[in-house]
Design a protein around this motif. Sequence first.
Motif, PDB file in Angstrom:
ATOM      1  N   SER A   1      -3.082  -0.863   9.013  1.00  0.00           N
ATOM      2  CA  SER A   1      -2.695  -0.126   7.807  1.00  0.00           C
ATOM      3  C   SER A   1      -3.787   0.843   7.378  1.00  0.00           C
ATOM      4  O   SER A   1      -3.496   1.959   6.924  1.00  0.00           O
ATOM      5  CB  SER A   1      -2.363  -1.086   6.668  1.00  0.00           C
ATOM      6  OG  SER A   1      -3.519  -1.778   6.217  1.00  0.00           O
ATOM      7  N   GLU A   2      -5.048   0.467   7.552  1.00  0.00           N
ATOM      8  CA  GLU A   2      -6.152   1.333   7.140  1.00  0.00           C
ATOM      9  C   GLU A   2      -6.256   2.584   8.015  1.00  0.00           C
ATOM     10  O   GLU A   2      -6.477   3.686   7.514  1.00  0.00           O
ATOM     11  CB  GLU A   2      -7.477   0.557   7.166  1.00  0.00           C
ATOM     12  CG  GLU A   2      -7.624  -0.450   6.040  1.00  0.00           C
ATOM     13  CD  GLU A   2      -7.519   0.201   4.659  1.00  0.00           C
ATOM     14  OE1 GLU A   2      -8.190   1.235   4.430  1.00  0.00           O
ATOM     15  OE2 GLU A   2      -6.748  -0.307   3.817  1.00  0.00           O
TER      16      GLU A   2
ATOM     17  N   MET B   1       2.843   4.313   5.589  1.00  0.00           N
ATOM     18  CA  MET B   1       1.486   4.789   5.356  1.00  0.00           C
ATOM     19  C   MET B   1       1.401   6.316   5.372  1.00  0.00           C
ATOM     20  O   MET B   1       0.336   6.895   5.535  1.00  0.00           O
ATOM     21  CB  MET B   1       0.533   4.208   6.407  1.00  0.00           C
ATOM     22  CG  MET B   1       0.401   2.688   6.383  1.00  0.00           C
ATOM     23  SD  MET B   1      -0.332   2.037   4.847  1.00  0.00           S
ATOM     24  CE  MET B   1       1.136   1.537   3.950  1.00  0.00           C
TER      25      MET B   1
ATOM     26  N   LYS C   1       0.815  -1.219   0.000  1.00  0.00           N
ATOM     27  CA  LYS C   1       0.000   0.000   0.000  1.00  0.00           C
ATOM     28  C   LYS C   1       0.849   1.270   0.000  1.00  0.00           C
ATOM     29  O   LYS C   1       0.325   2.369  -0.145  1.00  0.00           O
ATOM     30  CB  LYS C   1      -0.906   0.010   1.235  1.00  0.00           C
ATOM     31  CG  LYS C   1      -1.950  -1.095   1.234  1.00  0.00           C
ATOM     32  CD  LYS C   1      -2.810  -1.004   2.480  1.00  0.00           C
ATOM     33  CE  LYS C   1      -3.862  -2.109   2.503  1.00  0.00           C
ATOM     34  NZ  LYS C   1      -4.712  -2.051   3.706  1.00  0.00           N
TER      35      LYS C   1
ATOM     36  N   LYS D   1      -3.412   4.901   7.163  1.00  0.00           N
ATOM     37  CA  LYS D   1      -3.609   5.610   5.891  1.00  0.00           C
ATOM     38  C   LYS D   1      -4.413   6.888   6.084  1.00  0.00           C
ATOM     39  O   LYS D   1      -4.231   7.863   5.346  1.00  0.00           O
ATOM     40  CB  LYS D   1      -4.330   4.699   4.885  1.00  0.00           C
ATOM     41  CG  LYS D   1      -3.418   3.697   4.200  1.00  0.00           C
ATOM     42  CD  LYS D   1      -4.197   2.771   3.282  1.00  0.00           C
ATOM     43  CE  LYS D   1      -4.833   3.511   2.142  1.00  0.00           C
ATOM     44  NZ  LYS D   1      -5.554   2.617   1.224  1.00  0.00           N
TER      45      LYS D   1
END
Length: 342
Positions: free
Chosen positions: A228-229, A256, A178, A232
Amino acid sequence: MNIDSKTTIYIICPANSSTGGPEALHQLSHKLRTVLKYNAQMVYINKKSNKSPKPSSYTIYDTKEALEVIDDKNNILIIPESLTHYVSHYPNIQKIIWWLSVDFYEICKKNRHRGLKFYFSKYIVGKKEEIEYGLENRFDVFHWAQSYRSYLYLLDKGVLESKIDRVCDYMNPVFTKKAIFQGDISKTKEDIIIYNPKKGKKQIDKIKNYNLSYQWIPIEKMTPEEVSEIMKKSKLYIDFGYNPGRDRMLRESALMDCAIISGKGGSSKYQEDLNIPEKYKFEYSESLIPQINESIEFVMNNYSSSIKDFIDYKEQILNEESNFEKQLKQLKQFHKKTDEQY
């Protein structure tokens, strides 16, 4: 050190553990098996009955479990620094201690010789005390330093420099996949500050009181995907905890595109381990909270410009996996050279 097609490389690892150290050990197995084509096998300790010792989140790593270690001079045993007493368990095998931390070496060594379990084993069962490894220079023991801090520690303790190599793990693919450089990433960011509540919580709580206008989210009880979300969406990651090695969450947040404000505990004070500008690092004290607060305000109100200060660190982290492979490929030559020097 002898390494050939008949060599088995055993990796000692705590079972059912998904912290940074065990993940690094699974990554090591994965690269030894898939890139170098060695017969690498995990040796899990403290296994639980009717439960797989390999965490489900590590199924992305190619591993094979060994139920015993063949103590042969042509084989290799890789030991994390928390389990160095295994050096004495196998007198014949070639041994490498991977210093993923410095502090756990001393802590675990002390814990093995105190507590109810220790006294029951020694005085009731009559089991012999573990023979500890005291960092003495032995021809059959080599060292890998995960961080610059651990490298300095080994030198300070008298380990020969010729017996030390720098080997750093890499980030979980959930994050690296990502971590794509793109245009205006500020459009996806919100006024969120994230932190690890297991590290430096007292300091963080005091800093939070000066910044109640922002949303503070602790990173806990989340899967790698969930972490990770939230990273972000966040602008800033704050860490005033003590980092025994190159901390994973610091690296994850950088991937991120989170700006970072950090203390200088443990490896964080070394630029080689936490490669961010010094203006974002603080030797924490309550008198410095107003100054820390100014840095927080600057990042939150000037995210698009401040995040540029972390590009070099992000690029370094993105190169860790390829560097890890290069380091492992060089090990055969490295150990052959040190054998000749010893």
